[in-house]
Design an enzyme around this catalytic site. Structure first.
Site, PDB file in Angstrom:
ATOM      1  N   CYS A   2       1.197  -7.197   0.303  1.00 32.55           N
ATOM      2  CA  CYS A   2       1.588  -7.569  -1.386  1.00 32.55           C
ATOM      3  C   CYS A   2       0.413  -7.403  -2.105  1.00 32.55           C
ATOM      4  CB  CYS A   2       2.130  -9.041  -1.555  1.00 32.55           C
ATOM      5  SG  CYS A   2       3.667  -9.311  -0.879  1.00 32.55           S
ATOM      6  N   ARG A  27      -0.592  -1.918   0.311  1.00 33.09           N
ATOM      7  CA  ARG A  27      -0.395  -3.210   0.472  1.00 33.09           C
ATOM      8  C   ARG A  27       0.943  -3.752   0.824  1.00 33.09           C
ATOM      9  NH1 ARG A  27      -5.415  -6.299  -0.258  1.00 33.09           N
ATOM     10  NH2 ARG A  27      -4.079  -8.157   0.081  1.00 33.09           N
ATOM     11  N   TRP A  76       5.135  -6.379   0.088  1.00 31.26           N
ATOM     12  CA  TRP A  76       5.732  -6.177   1.655  1.00 31.26           C
ATOM     13  C   TRP A  76       6.432  -7.619   1.860  1.00 31.26           C
ATOM     14  CZ3 TRP A  76       4.652  -8.668   6.251  1.00 31.26           C
ATOM     15  CH2 TRP A  76       4.689  -7.834   7.541  1.00 31.26           C
ATOM     16  N   ASN A 102       0.650 -13.139  -3.362  1.00 29.78           N
ATOM     17  CA  ASN A 102       0.548 -12.494  -1.890  1.00 29.78           C
ATOM     18  C   ASN A 102       0.108 -13.696  -1.206  1.00 29.78           C
ATOM     19  OD1 ASN A 102      -0.436 -10.886   0.031  1.00 29.78           O
ATOM     20  ND2 ASN A 102      -2.637 -10.811  -0.852  1.00 29.78           N
ATOM     21  N   GLY A 103       1.058 -13.844  -0.085  1.00 33.13           N
ATOM     22  CA  GLY A 103       0.608 -14.851   1.047  1.00 33.13           C
ATOM     23  C   GLY A 103       1.933 -15.363   1.579  1.00 33.13           C
ATOM     24  N   GLU A 476      -6.358   4.639  20.727  1.00 34.92           N
ATOM     25  CA  GLU A 476      -6.333   4.881  19.370  1.00 34.92           C
ATOM     26  C   GLU A 476      -5.453   5.919  18.997  1.00 34.92           C
ATOM     27  OE1 GLU A 476      -7.141   3.144  16.801  1.00 34.92           O
ATOM     28  OE2 GLU A 476      -7.323   4.685  15.207  1.00 34.92           O
ATOM     29  N   GLU A 483       2.161   4.737  14.557  1.00 38.45           N
ATOM     30  CA  GLU A 483       2.402   4.190  13.290  1.00 38.45           C
ATOM     31  C   GLU A 483       2.695   5.135  12.123  1.00 38.45           C
ATOM     32  OE1 GLU A 483      -0.945   1.912  11.873  1.00 38.45           O
ATOM     33  OE2 GLU A 483      -2.367   3.598  12.447  1.00 38.45           O
ATOM     34  N   HIS A 499      -1.390   4.091  39.161  1.00 37.54           N
ATOM     35  CA  HIS A 499      -0.774   2.673  39.395  1.00 37.54           C
ATOM     36  C   HIS A 499       0.811   2.441  38.730  1.00 37.54           C
ATOM     37  CE1 HIS A 499      -4.331   1.838  41.663  1.00 37.54           C
ATOM     38  NE2 HIS A 499      -5.080   2.328  40.920  1.00 37.54           N
ATOM     39  N   LYS A 598      -1.522  -2.031   4.711  1.00 33.32           N
ATOM     40  CA  LYS A 598      -2.782  -1.912   5.030  1.00 33.32           C
ATOM     41  C   LYS A 598      -3.588  -3.050   5.431  1.00 33.32           C
ATOM     42  CE  LYS A 598      -6.364   0.878   5.072  1.00 33.32           C
ATOM     43  NZ  LYS A 598      -6.411   1.668   6.226  1.00 33.32           N
TER      44      LYS A 598
HETATM   45  O1  M6R Z   1      -8.518  -4.371   7.926  1.00 27.47           O
HETATM   46  P1  M6R Z   1      -8.398  -4.392   9.497  1.00 27.47           P
HETATM   47  O2  M6R Z   1      -9.254  -3.544  10.135  1.00 27.47           O
HETATM   48  O3  M6R Z   1      -8.862  -5.948   9.850  1.00 27.47           O
HETATM   49  O4  M6R Z   1      -7.101  -4.174   9.860  1.00 27.47           O
HETATM   50  C1  M6R Z   1      -6.553  -4.234  11.328  1.00 27.47           C
HETATM   51  C2  M6R Z   1      -5.368  -3.643  11.809  1.00 27.47           C
HETATM   52  O5  M6R Z   1      -4.419  -4.054  10.800  1.00 27.47           O
HETATM   53  C3  M6R Z   1      -5.431  -2.124  11.571  1.00 27.47           C
HETATM   54  O6  M6R Z   1      -6.406  -1.481  12.013  1.00 27.47           O
HETATM   55  C4  M6R Z   1      -4.038  -1.403  11.733  1.00 27.47           C
HETATM   56  O7  M6R Z   1      -3.738  -1.487  12.811  1.00 27.47           O
HETATM   57  C5  M6R Z   1      -4.144   0.051  11.336  1.00 27.47           C
HETATM   58  N1  M6R Z   1      -2.778   0.294  10.420  1.00 27.47           N
HETATM   59  C6  M6R Z   1      -4.362   1.114  12.242  1.00 27.47           C
HETATM   60  O8  M6R Z   1      -4.231   2.538  11.657  1.00 27.47           O
END
Ligand code: M6R
Length: 603
Positions: A2, A27, A76, A102-103, A476, A483, A499, A598
């Site tokens: 949010c 967000r 969100w 937000n929260g 990564e 995602e 393994h 995000k």
């Molecule tokens: O703001 P942050 O780096 O703490 O966020 C951590 C994760 O939420 C963030 O890296 C998430 O995995 C991304 N969507 C990855 O692309």
């Protein structure tokens, strides 16, 4: 999780809110809404729409709403599905008070019961609506005073914006756990979840700390603690240009951010070197163990940081997911140091784990991108990445900048501890400053990567393999693909494949192998042969000039040569590009992938 925004000032608030909400959309994008105290009759007009900000914009088209005090929200969903009823702002029963949040209000069921018993009716399934009714119920004739009372009743994490027809010249902002900044303008002021939301109008900000309440009017801003004591806070200035929050001709923010990396890597090298904190590196001399905690992409940066810190500074490092670290029986003493890595500096898991460690006596460091973020203010020492805002939900430029900061951190600590010579430091540093132009070369292969993406976009699973310092790059690469394209992908240490995961390999399985010419090259070369022997499709990321790998790979994306420790900063770039192209070819919304946000400010 949010985004909230509030405006009070001389202009019509509606376009200001819509501009800000677009910049906060990363967000959350399940629904959006605004509440405006109408200029003429001073009633609160609330307009909401399910979906994205553009849907709200279309809905508002031709509606002539004008007012100077207003709130906006992009959601969100946590409590309740994305419906109009559950969309914010929420308004009190008499229609006199509107709020955005937000929260999560953890005790909302208890509060809801109390309010239901008093005759309040609820329209939504959200935890948020209790706040609107509480304000109405506890209203003393003074909105600020009421905010102190309401805040004392709320449990959980929240950033809240409040407006009221009783006192239409003001916004109240309350922060605990979720981010909230106040933007300082001329004849206007703002509250927002994040700086880019109001960057068009001001570059001066106050960051609220937990337990603080802001009284924001057109020509004044005052901050109080929850007991009503006034607090003097020093504003800060950001130098970001407004264009950093625009797409600048690119189709998506993610694409722009991938292509910004030569600059953001360069800026982070310069920024780190010019803001070294000597005290931090002196403190590291006595450290017996460093814990790194983070989530998602930042966690992968931490895994690579471990290799560098152990190699150059000879400090043992443990890396944990923040959400796991928080609840395990960790052993902390006064010589323990905990570093939280977070782009946003607001991730609840990382923040709360770090705060717990701090309470137990650990010294804390944060590595963040967002200036003034909660994490940066809650830790003993702060390191920054110098990327400007990252809007795409998938982290790209901040990942490579985190790597640069961690490498420089390890080298600096090593020199201070005497575990590496200054000559070695200089040698690595001199290689590092050539990395931006090498990244530029990889970005020049965009057409080739797009063609490869075209050939593999219909695969239903991918495996990513890497060894040693490039193993986290495999993780990564898999995360990026999952995602934004929703294709199942797994990252694995190449040596571990035999393994178990080798059972997955057949002619349909693309295997992305991160295989630069480093000291593990021969090992991963053998692993690639094992994949080939089982008819897997091999996509290798290899070093320019390596013709041998071509013979056992279906596709090769070449990167420039560098020294062993620096390869991860290069090898990740083709994987970001590959995910981006697969996702866009599949027609996915790469900047706002489904179910994600995000900044994750809930546990
Ligand atoms: O703001 P942050 O780096 O703490 O966020 C951590 C994760 O939420 C963030 O890296 C998430 O995995 C991304 N969507 C990855 O692309």
């Amino acid at each position: 999780m949010c985004g909230i925004i509030g405006y009070v000032g001389k202009r019509n608030a509606v376009p200001v809110l819509l501009y800000g909400l677009q910049r906060l959309e990363y967000r959350g994008y399940d629904s959006a809404g605004i509440a405006v105290i109408e200029k003429t009759d001073r009633k609160i007009i609330v307009e909401k729409q399910v979906g994205k900000i553009k849907d709200l914009q279309e809905h508002l088209w031709n509606k002539k709403i004008e007012g100077h005090t207003a709130l906006g929200h992009t959601r969100w969903a946590t409590h309740g599905a994305p419906t109009i009823e559950n969309a914010h702002p929420h308004t009190s029963q008499k229609g006199t008070i509107s709020i955005v949040h937000n929260g999560i209000i953890e005790n909302y069921l208890e509060l809801k019961k109390e309010l239901l018993d008093k005759g309040y009716r609820f329209k939504s399934e959200t935890d948020t609506e209790v706040i609107a009714h509480l304000f109405e119920d506890l209203y003393t004739g003074d909105l600020l005073e009421t905010a102190f009372k309401v805040a004392k009743k709320l449990r959980g994490a929240y950033a809240v914006g409040v407006i009221s027809t009783y006192e239409p010249d003001r916004i109240i902002g309350i922060k605990k756990g979720s981010p909230l900044i106040v933007g300082l303008g001329k004849d206007e002021n703002f509250i927002a979840s994040d700086i880019p939301a109001v960057l068009e109008y001001t570059k001066d900000f106050i960051a609220l700390d937990d337990g603080e309440i802001a009284l924001v009017k057109t020509d004044s801003v005052e901050i109080f603690n929850i007991n009503g004591k006034k607090i003097e806070k020093k504003p800060f200035h950001v130098t970001w240009d407004v264009s950093v929050a625009e797409k600048a001709g690119y189709k998506h923010f993610m694409q722009k951010e991938i292509h910004e990396q030569p600059r953001t890597i360069g800026d982070t090298i310069t920024g780190f070197s010019s803001s070294k904190d000597d005290q931090l590196f002196c403190m590291l001399k006595d450290v017996d163990r460093l814990y790194i905690i983070a989530c998602g992409t930042s966690y992968h940066a931490g895994l690579i940081g471990k290799f560098w810190i152990e190699r150059f500074a000879k400090i043992p490092v443990e890396v944990d997911y923040a959400s796991e670290y928080r609840y395990r029986d960790r052993i902390i003493n006064e010589n323990s140091v905990v570093m939280g890595i977070s782009q946003s500096g607001e991730t609840a898991d990382t923040r709360f784990a770090l705060l717990d460690a701090k309470k137990e006596g650990a010294k804390t460091i944060s590595l963040v991108n967002v200036v003034g973020s909660s994490l940066s203010r809650e830790t003993d020492y702060v390191l920054y990445t110098y990327c400007g805002p990252e809007i795409g939900v998938a982290a790209t430029k901040t990942f490579t900048a985190q790597l640069v900061s961690l490498l420089l951190f390890a080298l600096e600590a090593g020199v201070k501890k005497g575990t590496i010579s200054f000559r070695d430091y200089e040698y690595i540093y001199n290689q590092l400053i050539h990395i931006p132009s090498k990244v530029e070369d990889i970005l020049g292969k965009d057409d080739q990567v797009k063609e490869i993406a075209h050939r593999y976009m219909n695969a239903s699973d991918f495996l990513f393999l890497g060894r040693n310092i490039n193993y986290p790059i495999a993780l990564e690469g898999a995360l990026k693909l999952k995602e934004i394209s929703y294709i199942h992908a797994e990252g694995y240490p190449a040596g571990e494949m035999k393994h178990g995961p080798i059972a997955l390999i057949d002619e349909k399985m693309p295997v992305v192998c991160v295989a630069p010419k480093d000291r593990f090259y021969e090992k991963i070369f053998s692993n690639i042969q094992e994949v080939k022997a089982r008819k897997g499709k091999v996509l290798s990321v290899a070093t320019e000039g390596d013709s041998q790998i071509k013979q056992i790979s279906d596709e090769v994306i070449y990167i420039s040569q560098t020294i062993d420790p620096l390869y991860p900063i290069l090898t990740v770039i083709p994987l970001q590009m590959l995910s981006y192209h697969i996702a866009t070819l599949l027609g996915k919304d790469v900047d706002q992938p489904r179910n994600l946000a995000k900044t994750v400010t809930v546990e």
